[in-house]
Design an enzyme around this catalytic site. Structure first.
Site, PDB file in Angstrom:
ATOM      1  NE  ARG A   1      24.570  28.520  40.990  1.00 15.34           N
ATOM      2  CZ  ARG A   1      25.447  28.431  40.520  1.00 15.34           C
ATOM      3  NH1 ARG A   1      25.845  29.166  39.708  1.00 15.34           N
ATOM      4  NH2 ARG A   1      25.457  27.187  39.788  1.00 15.34           N
ATOM      5  CG  ASP A   2      23.756  27.124  36.848  1.00 13.12           C
ATOM      6  OD1 ASP A   2      24.054  27.998  36.201  1.00 13.12           O
ATOM      7  OD2 ASP A   2      24.370  26.576  36.713  1.00 13.12           O
TER       8      ASP A   2
ATOM      9  CG  HIS B   1      26.807  21.747  37.716  1.00 12.46           C
ATOM     10  ND1 HIS B   1      26.258  22.726  38.526  1.00 12.46           N
ATOM     11  CD2 HIS B   1      27.370  22.744  36.741  1.00 12.46           C
ATOM     12  CE1 HIS B   1      25.624  23.970  38.308  1.00 12.46           C
ATOM     13  NE2 HIS B   1      26.241  23.887  36.918  1.00 12.46           N
TER      14      HIS B   1
ATOM     15  CB  CYS C   1      27.939  30.581  33.353  1.00 17.64           C
ATOM     16  SG  CYS C   1      29.109  31.906  34.024  1.00 17.64           S
TER      17      CYS C   1
ATOM     18  CG  ASN D   1      22.516  23.570  35.298  1.00 13.60           C
ATOM     19  OD1 ASN D   1      22.089  24.839  35.555  1.00 13.60           O
ATOM     20  ND2 ASN D   1      23.453  23.518  36.080  1.00 13.60           N
TER      21      ASN D   1
HETATM   22  P1  HMG Z   1      37.293  41.323  41.846  1.00 15.54           P
HETATM   23  O1  HMG Z   1      36.387  42.311  41.031  1.00 15.54           O
HETATM   24  O2  HMG Z   1      38.436  41.445  41.362  1.00 15.54           O
HETATM   25  O3  HMG Z   1      36.891  42.090  43.350  1.00 15.54           O
HETATM   26  O4  HMG Z   1      36.273  40.626  41.612  1.00 15.54           O
HETATM   27  P2  HMG Z   1      37.624  42.861  44.651  1.00 15.54           P
HETATM   28  O5  HMG Z   1      38.320  41.834  45.244  1.00 15.54           O
HETATM   29  O6  HMG Z   1      38.591  43.774  43.987  1.00 15.54           O
HETATM   30  O7  HMG Z   1      36.595  43.882  44.642  1.00 15.54           O
HETATM   31  C1  HMG Z   1      35.827  44.891  44.154  1.00 15.54           C
HETATM   32  C2  HMG Z   1      35.217  45.033  45.158  1.00 15.54           C
HETATM   33  O8  HMG Z   1      33.407  44.046  45.132  1.00 15.54           O
HETATM   34  C3  HMG Z   1      35.268  45.807  46.217  1.00 15.54           C
HETATM   35  O9  HMG Z   1      34.221  46.945  46.741  1.00 15.54           O
HETATM   36  C4  HMG Z   1      35.023  44.310  46.962  1.00 15.54           C
HETATM   37  O10 HMG Z   1      34.632  44.985  48.541  1.00 15.54           O
HETATM   38  C5  HMG Z   1      33.247  44.046  46.546  1.00 15.54           C
HETATM   39  P3  HMG Z   1      34.792  48.461  46.494  1.00 15.54           P
HETATM   40  O11 HMG Z   1      35.849  48.606  47.722  1.00 15.54           O
HETATM   41  O12 HMG Z   1      35.261  48.749  44.993  1.00 15.54           O
HETATM   42  O13 HMG Z   1      33.699  49.604  47.053  1.00 15.54           O
HETATM   43  N1  HMG Z   1      33.253  42.549  47.134  1.00 15.54           N
HETATM   44  C6  HMG Z   1      32.468  41.809  47.258  1.00 15.54           C
HETATM   45  N2  HMG Z   1      31.102  42.063  47.878  1.00 15.54           N
HETATM   46  C7  HMG Z   1      30.325  41.931  47.546  1.00 15.54           C
HETATM   47  N3  HMG Z   1      30.404  40.436  47.640  1.00 15.54           N
HETATM   48  C8  HMG Z   1      31.752  39.788  47.631  1.00 15.54           C
HETATM   49  C9  HMG Z   1      32.551  41.017  46.901  1.00 15.54           C
HETATM   50  N4  HMG Z   1      34.027  40.245  47.246  1.00 15.54           N
HETATM   51  C10 HMG Z   1      34.798  41.546  47.118  1.00 15.54           C
HETATM   52  N5  HMG Z   1      31.976  38.488  48.038  1.00 15.54           N
HETATM   53  C11 HMG Z   1      35.578  38.155  42.299  1.00 15.54           C
HETATM   54  C12 HMG Z   1      36.580  38.875  42.225  1.00 15.54           C
HETATM   55  C13 HMG Z   1      35.543  36.598  42.779  1.00 15.54           C
HETATM   56  C14 HMG Z   1      34.865  38.755  44.352  1.00 15.54           C
HETATM   57  C15 HMG Z   1      34.054  37.866  41.111  1.00 15.54           C
HETATM   58  O14 HMG Z   1      34.828  37.836  40.471  1.00 15.54           O
HETATM   59  C16 HMG Z   1      33.106  37.411  40.796  1.00 15.54           C
HETATM   60  O15 HMG Z   1      32.720  37.763  42.467  1.00 15.54           O
HETATM   61  N6  HMG Z   1      32.841  36.370  40.544  1.00 15.54           N
HETATM   62  C17 HMG Z   1      31.675  35.389  40.592  1.00 15.54           C
HETATM   63  C18 HMG Z   1      31.033  35.517  39.192  1.00 15.54           C
HETATM   64  C19 HMG Z   1      29.736  34.319  39.518  1.00 15.54           C
HETATM   65  O16 HMG Z   1      29.258  34.490  39.969  1.00 15.54           O
HETATM   66  N7  HMG Z   1      30.007  33.293  38.274  1.00 15.54           N
HETATM   67  C20 HMG Z   1      28.793  32.594  38.338  1.00 15.54           C
HETATM   68  C21 HMG Z   1      28.515  31.685  39.120  1.00 15.54           C
HETATM   69  S1  HMG Z   1      29.813  30.303  38.702  1.00 15.54           S
HETATM   70  C22 HMG Z   1      28.882  28.778  37.565  1.00 15.54           C
HETATM   71  O17 HMG Z   1      27.794  29.701  37.440  1.00 15.54           O
HETATM   72  C23 HMG Z   1      29.685  28.081  36.690  1.00 15.54           C
HETATM   73  C24 HMG Z   1      28.808  26.919  38.021  1.00 15.54           C
HETATM   74  O18 HMG Z   1      27.577  26.737  37.674  1.00 15.54           O
HETATM   75  C25 HMG Z   1      29.974  25.533  37.682  1.00 15.54           C
HETATM   76  C26 HMG Z   1      29.412  25.290  36.172  1.00 15.54           C
HETATM   77  O19 HMG Z   1      28.346  25.384  35.284  1.00 15.54           O
HETATM   78  O20 HMG Z   1      30.645  25.100  35.374  1.00 15.54           O
HETATM   79  C27 HMG Z   1      29.428  27.431  39.281  1.00 15.54           C
HETATM   80 MG    MG Z   2      26.269  26.306  35.929  1.00 13.20          MG
END
Ligand code: HMG
Ligand code: MG
Length: 316
Positions: free
Chosen positions: A29-30, A223, A256, A265
């Site tokens: 994933r990450d 993490h 990220c 990581n």
């Molecule tokens: P948004 O654009 O505000 O979403 O994003 P929305 O709710 O307005 O929806 C927009 C469109 O996406 C809509 O479709 C929804 O249906 C669809 P449309 O009506 O335009 O056709 N939609 C989805 N489709 C599939 N799966 C879904 C989903 N949700 C809505 N789940 C949102 C808001 C939260 C969805 C977005 O910001 C997001 O997904 N962000 C995640 C980014 C991400 O994955 N980042 C990396 C992971 S975090 C990380 O790596 C850190 C970590 O490792 C820890 C660390 O290192 O600190 C964990």
């Molecule tokens: Mg991370």
């Protein structure tokens, strides 16, 4: 006399470390969310199978997020279908930010999910398109419904040790968000050093603060991204504070896409080497892991940044 590099460290048990540690593997994933190219789904599935075969019990497999946000993981459903039972159960979490993601994850048969919040407003906006408060509200029904469905739930907090836009992040601020996330009902908290700037004293202070706020080390995973080479030292500090769950990524993959200064990581191999030497059980076969990293590096077209992988696989 042969001068071959040792394949395992000399074991000299450390008296101030636990007998065993759970490695929470985040490579699929990450690691793969940050690759420039999209890794084919069958390669991802093979990666997860190899990690499981190497003895990693907990593997975060993918994310259910919009493909427009993380195109690298747009094949989550296909991946889980390919994995079958290997992708199911309480030890195979997936990231879900919202109810739509939870619905898709439940339909794919997952047994564990992770929500992911931020200690800072800037990263909450960039990573989730929400304020911190709005993201907690977005997670509330996700955690409730996941628990009602019998799932195991983790809550991440990102930017615990510094934020590239906001700079230093007070431990009290991190603890505020952590408490709000754990109050939703999550089983485990993961402290994300997203950009790898944390150091050992900082780790101690944050763990002490969380303990004082009612979140003991037994509910915490750490993490650490290894951007500044501090991940292993920070991990050892956390273990000495009672933490027993450590996130790591095989081969040191990771980062990220919404925090450009984030690199990989803590490499799982580096962690396993350190713990093996200290007599801490992980259940992981280091040689099999290194072989997997070499195999993955060939698919990604570049060598693993892990020092242990280089030492064990690189030759002279
Ligand atoms: P948004 O654009 O505000 O979403 O994003 P929305 O709710 O307005 O929806 C927009 C469109 O996406 C809509 O479709 C929804 O249906 C669809 P449309 O009506 O335009 O056709 N939609 C989805 N489709 C599939 N799966 C879904 C989903 N949700 C809505 N789940 C949102 C808001 C939260 C969805 C977005 O910001 C997001 O997904 N962000 C995640 C980014 C991400 O994955 N980042 C990396 C992971 S975090 C990380 O790596 C850190 C970590 O490792 C820890 C660390 O290192 O600190 C964990
Ligand atoms: Mg991370």
């Amino acid at each position: 006399m042969s001068t071959a590099r040792p394949a395992l460290p000399q074991r000299e048990p450390a008296t101030d470390l636990p007998e065993s540690v759970t490695i929470y593997e985040v490579g699929p994933r990450d690691g793969l969310q940050n690759e420039k190219t999209v890794v084919p789904v069958e390669v991802k599935a093979e990666f997860v199978r190899r990690l499981a075969a190497a003895g990693l019990e907990t593997i975060e497999t993918t994310s259910f997020v919009p493909p427009s946000w993380v195109p690298q993981l747009a094949d989550a459903r296909e991946l889980l279908a390919d994995l079958g039972d290997v992708g199911r159960g309480a030890r195979r979490p997936v990231l879900v930010p919202n109810e739509r993601g939870l619905d898709d994850a439940l339909a794919a048969g997952v047994g564990a999910v992770a929500v992911f919040g931020s200690a800072t407003e800037t990263f909450a906006r960039k990573n989730l398109n929400r304020t911190v408060a709005e993201s907690v509200e977005m997670f509330r029904p996700v955690v409730r419904r996941a628990k009602d469905s019998g799932l195991w739930v983790r809550a991440y907090v990102s930017m615990c040790f510094g934020d590239p836009w906001e700079g230093p992040v007070p431990v009290e601020q991190v603890a505020d968000v952590a408490v709000r996330l754990m109050e939703l009902g999550a089983d485990q908290l993961s402290l994300g050093d997203t950009i790898g700037t944390g150091t050992t004293g900082h780790v101690s202070r944050l763990l002490d603060e969380l303990d004082a706020r009612g979140i003991g080390a037994d509910r915490i995973g750490v993490h650490f991204h290894d951007t500044y080479g501090q991940a292993l030292a920070n991990t050892m500090t956390a273990l000495r504070h009672g933490v027993r769950v450590v996130d790591a990524s095989t081969g040191g993959l990771g980062g990220c896409p919404y925090a450009k200064s984030a690199t990989g990581n803590l490499a799982t191999e580096d962690l396993v080497w350190a713990l093996d030497g200290a007599g801490v059980a992980t259940g992981v076969d280091l040689a099999a892991l290194v072989e997997t990293s070499v195999w993955m590096a060939e698919r990604l077209g570049r060598p693993s940044p892990s020092r242990v992988v280089k030492a064990l696989a690189g030759g002279d």
